[in-house]
Design a protein around this motif. Structure first.
Motif, PDB file in Angstrom:
ATOM      1  N   SER A 170      68.297  34.417  29.268  1.00  0.00           N
ATOM      2  CA  SER A 170      68.779  33.564  28.177  1.00  0.00           C
ATOM      3  C   SER A 170      68.425  34.125  26.806  1.00  0.00           C
ATOM      4  CB  SER A 170      68.180  32.156  28.304  1.00  0.00           C
ATOM      5  OG  SER A 170      66.786  32.183  28.040  1.00  0.00           O
ATOM      6  N   ALA A 171      67.527  35.119  26.772  1.00  0.00           N
ATOM      7  CA  ALA A 171      67.044  35.685  25.505  1.00  0.00           C
ATOM      8  C   ALA A 171      66.479  34.605  24.600  1.00  0.00           C
ATOM      9  CB  ALA A 171      68.166  36.456  24.797  1.00  0.00           C
ATOM     10  N   ALA A 172      65.819  33.620  25.199  1.00  0.00           N
ATOM     11  CA  ALA A 172      65.288  32.484  24.450  1.00  0.00           C
ATOM     12  C   ALA A 172      64.143  32.911  23.530  1.00  0.00           C
ATOM     13  CB  ALA A 172      64.799  31.406  25.417  1.00  0.00           C
ATOM     14  N   THR A 173      63.998  32.194  22.426  1.00  0.00           N
ATOM     15  CA  THR A 173      62.912  32.433  21.481  1.00  0.00           C
ATOM     16  C   THR A 173      61.789  31.434  21.733  1.00  0.00           C
ATOM     17  OG1 THR A 173      64.405  33.272  19.767  1.00  0.00           O
ATOM     18  CG2 THR A 173      62.251  32.482  19.049  1.00  0.00           C
ATOM     19  N   LEU A 174      60.568  31.939  21.808  1.00  0.00           N
ATOM     20  CA  LEU A 174      59.394  31.091  21.967  1.00  0.00           C
ATOM     21  C   LEU A 174      58.502  31.238  20.743  1.00  0.00           C
ATOM     22  CD1 LEU A 174      58.303  31.818  25.646  1.00  0.00           C
ATOM     23  CD2 LEU A 174      59.326  29.715  24.798  1.00  0.00           C
ATOM     24  N   SER A 175      57.968  30.130  20.265  1.00  0.00           N
ATOM     25  CA  SER A 175      56.945  30.204  19.226  1.00  0.00           C
ATOM     26  C   SER A 175      55.636  30.620  19.878  1.00  0.00           C
ATOM     27  CB  SER A 175      56.781  28.844  18.550  1.00  0.00           C
ATOM     28  OG  SER A 175      56.218  27.909  19.476  1.00  0.00           O
ATOM     29  N   GLY A 176      54.693  31.040  19.060  1.00  0.00           N
ATOM     30  CA  GLY A 176      53.382  31.366  19.597  1.00  0.00           C
ATOM     31  C   GLY A 176      52.761  30.175  20.294  1.00  0.00           C
ATOM     32  N   GLU A 177      52.929  28.997  19.703  1.00  0.00           N
ATOM     33  CA  GLU A 177      52.377  27.784  20.296  1.00  0.00           C
ATOM     34  C   GLU A 177      52.973  27.530  21.673  1.00  0.00           C
ATOM     35  OE1 GLU A 177      51.426  23.202  18.861  1.00  0.00           O
ATOM     36  OE2 GLU A 177      53.017  24.349  17.871  1.00  0.00           O
ATOM     37  N   ASN A 178      54.293  27.650  21.795  1.00  0.00           N
ATOM     38  CA  ASN A 178      54.959  27.448  23.086  1.00  0.00           C
ATOM     39  C   ASN A 178      54.549  28.507  24.099  1.00  0.00           C
ATOM     40  OD1 ASN A 178      58.015  26.397  21.438  1.00  0.00           O
ATOM     41  ND2 ASN A 178      56.337  25.141  22.209  1.00  0.00           N
ATOM     42  N   ALA A 179      54.457  29.766  23.647  1.00  0.00           N
ATOM     43  CA  ALA A 179      54.088  30.856  24.551  1.00  0.00           C
ATOM     44  C   ALA A 179      52.679  30.661  25.091  1.00  0.00           C
ATOM     45  CB  ALA A 179      54.201  32.198  23.827  1.00  0.00           C
ATOM     46  N   ALA A 180      51.775  30.141  24.262  1.00  0.00           N
ATOM     47  CA  ALA A 180      50.409  29.876  24.723  1.00  0.00           C
ATOM     48  C   ALA A 180      50.391  28.718  25.715  1.00  0.00           C
ATOM     49  CB  ALA A 180      49.499  29.582  23.531  1.00  0.00           C
ATOM     50  N   GLU A 181      51.178  27.687  25.443  1.00  0.00           N
ATOM     51  CA  GLU A 181      51.229  26.533  26.347  1.00  0.00           C
ATOM     52  C   GLU A 181      51.718  26.941  27.732  1.00  0.00           C
ATOM     53  OE1 GLU A 181      53.734  23.819  24.292  1.00  0.00           O
ATOM     54  OE2 GLU A 181      52.133  23.051  22.984  1.00  0.00           O
ATOM     55  N   GLU A 182      52.623  27.906  27.790  1.00  0.00           N
ATOM     56  CA  GLU A 182      53.164  28.359  29.076  1.00  0.00           C
ATOM     57  C   GLU A 182      52.285  29.412  29.750  1.00  0.00           C
ATOM     58  OE1 GLU A 182      57.238  29.017  29.861  1.00  0.00           O
ATOM     59  OE2 GLU A 182      57.915  28.059  28.004  1.00  0.00           O
ATOM     60  N   GLY A 183      51.265  29.873  29.059  1.00  0.00           N
ATOM     61  CA  GLY A 183      50.397  30.895  29.627  1.00  0.00           C
ATOM     62  C   GLY A 183      50.954  32.301  29.516  1.00  0.00           C
ATOM     63  N   VAL A 185      50.989  34.025  26.626  1.00  0.00           N
ATOM     64  CA  VAL A 185      49.999  34.709  25.796  1.00  0.00           C
ATOM     65  C   VAL A 185      48.664  33.991  25.942  1.00  0.00           C
ATOM     66  CG1 VAL A 185      51.781  35.461  24.190  1.00  0.00           C
ATOM     67  CG2 VAL A 185      50.482  33.372  23.694  1.00  0.00           C
ATOM     68  N   THR A 186      47.611  34.619  25.471  1.00  0.00           N
ATOM     69  CA  THR A 186      46.267  34.092  25.675  1.00  0.00           C
ATOM     70  C   THR A 186      46.036  32.797  24.920  1.00  0.00           C
ATOM     71  OG1 THR A 186      45.524  36.380  25.857  1.00  0.00           O
ATOM     72  CG2 THR A 186      43.816  34.698  25.639  1.00  0.00           C
ATOM     73  N   ARG A 187      46.313  32.825  23.616  1.00  0.00           N
ATOM     74  CA  ARG A 187      46.193  31.610  22.823  1.00  0.00           C
ATOM     75  C   ARG A 187      46.936  31.787  21.509  1.00  0.00           C
ATOM     76  NH1 ARG A 187      40.682  33.501  21.881  1.00  0.00           N
ATOM     77  NH2 ARG A 187      40.319  32.796  24.006  1.00  0.00           N
ATOM     78  N   ALA A 188      47.181  30.658  20.856  1.00  0.00           N
ATOM     79  CA  ALA A 188      47.843  30.677  19.556  1.00  0.00           C
ATOM     80  C   ALA A 188      47.007  29.886  18.567  1.00  0.00           C
ATOM     81  CB  ALA A 188      49.247  30.080  19.654  1.00  0.00           C
ATOM     82  N   THR A 189      47.119  30.264  17.303  1.00  0.00           N
ATOM     83  CA  THR A 189      46.349  29.606  16.248  1.00  0.00           C
ATOM     84  C   THR A 189      47.154  29.668  14.957  1.00  0.00           C
ATOM     85  OG1 THR A 189      44.204  29.590  15.123  1.00  0.00           O
ATOM     86  CG2 THR A 189      45.155  31.735  15.584  1.00  0.00           C
ATOM     87  N   GLU A 190      46.705  28.946  13.963  1.00  0.00           N
ATOM     88  CA  GLU A 190      47.344  29.060  12.656  1.00  0.00           C
ATOM     89  C   GLU A 190      47.207  30.496  12.164  1.00  0.00           C
ATOM     90  OE1 GLU A 190      49.121  26.813  11.044  1.00  0.00           O
ATOM     91  OE2 GLU A 190      48.806  25.382  12.682  1.00  0.00           O
TER      92      GLU A 190
END
Length: 266
Positions: A170-183, A185-190
């Motif tokens: 789908s070539a979907a775009t994920l925010s850092g926050e979403n990517a962290a929630e799905e596991g 990426v390791t974590r997201a922060t401001e």
């Protein structure tokens, strides 16, 4: 210097701060879009980090983004032979593999964008720290090309084959926050807190014993390809190897003496 002379900035910049090596993608005017020279620079810098006995490596991008992927302008402007295309593709794959198999843990610091080849570089790291509003995306199929860097393996390991397939197709775009929630990426922060979060993780990693960290990195890299018994055997062999090191003795002594250990990597 004459008016016809040109100063070309290096595609990557290497810095060593104590036990932490920093590799900075250095094409900010192109949002660090990848070229063969940039891949070569990362490989050289990883070798240099190993030669410097860096305990941890931080991979980051200068300017407004981590990396927006392939430099499409470079692709448009140049007709490549079949051999040149093959060399470019394998250079990209080998760069991601070098990140994945480097002896020290690698932390990717992602701000702005990690798109296509940029996302593949980030996902090759052991830890990915993203700004909440940064964007992660694999747009390759939407422009007639294909993913690389082992993403089809890495994504499936982290979120399962079904979700990984959806993200790629789908070539979907994920925010850092979403990517962290799905596991993913390791974590997201401001973004304003990203530097401090990366520095803390790097410091924590650099304070650990290098030899067992290397064993752990190698063995986690085998997950899905090795049996449980294979992993049990590998753990036992790694533990026995660690018990023969000076760092093992230092760790035991430090624990008994209620102090922080000082590891030397031997």
């Amino acid at each position: 210097m004459t008016t016809t002379d040109q100063v070309t900035d290096p595609p990557t910049v290497y810095e060593l701060h104590g036990d932490t090596a920093r590799i900075q993608l250095n094409r900010p005017d192109r949002l660090n879009a990848v070229t063969a020279d940039l891949y070569d620079g990362i490989q050289r810098d990883l070798t240099r980090a190993a030669d410097d006995d860096a305990r941890v490596v931080v991979l980051e991008g200068r300017g407004r983004a981590f990396c927006v992927g392939a430099d499409m302008q470079n692709h448009v402007e140049r007709d490549r032979s079949a051999k040149e295309r093959r060399d470019y593709v394998w250079n990209a794959q080998e760069t991601c593999q070098d990140i994945q198999t480097h002896s020290a843990p690698i932390v990717a610091k992602v701000h702005g964008y990690a798109i296509g080849a940029g996302a593949e570089l980030a996902m090759s790291a052991d830890f990915v720290l993203m700004a909440n509003d940064a964007e992660l995306r694999f747009p390759e199929v939407s422009i007639g090309t294909y993913v690389g860097g082992g993403v089809t393996y890495t994504l499936a390991q982290r979120v399962g084959a079904t979700r990984a397939k959806e993200l790629v197709l789908s070539a979907a775009t994920l925010s850092g926050e979403n990517a962290a929630e799905e596991g993913i990426v390791t974590r997201a922060t401001e973004e304003s807190e990203l530097d401090d979060a990366v520095a803390k993780l790097a410091d924590d990693l650099a304070g650990n014993a290098p030899i067992p960290m290397q064993f752990a990195k190698e063995q986690f890299g085998r997950v899905g390809a090795a049996t449980r018994n294979d992993m049990l055997t590998a753990e036992a062999e790694a533990l026995l190897a660690c018990m023969a090191t000076d760092d093992w003795e230092e760790g035991v002594d430090a624990f008994a003496e209620d102090r922080e250990p000082t590891f030397v990597g031997e």
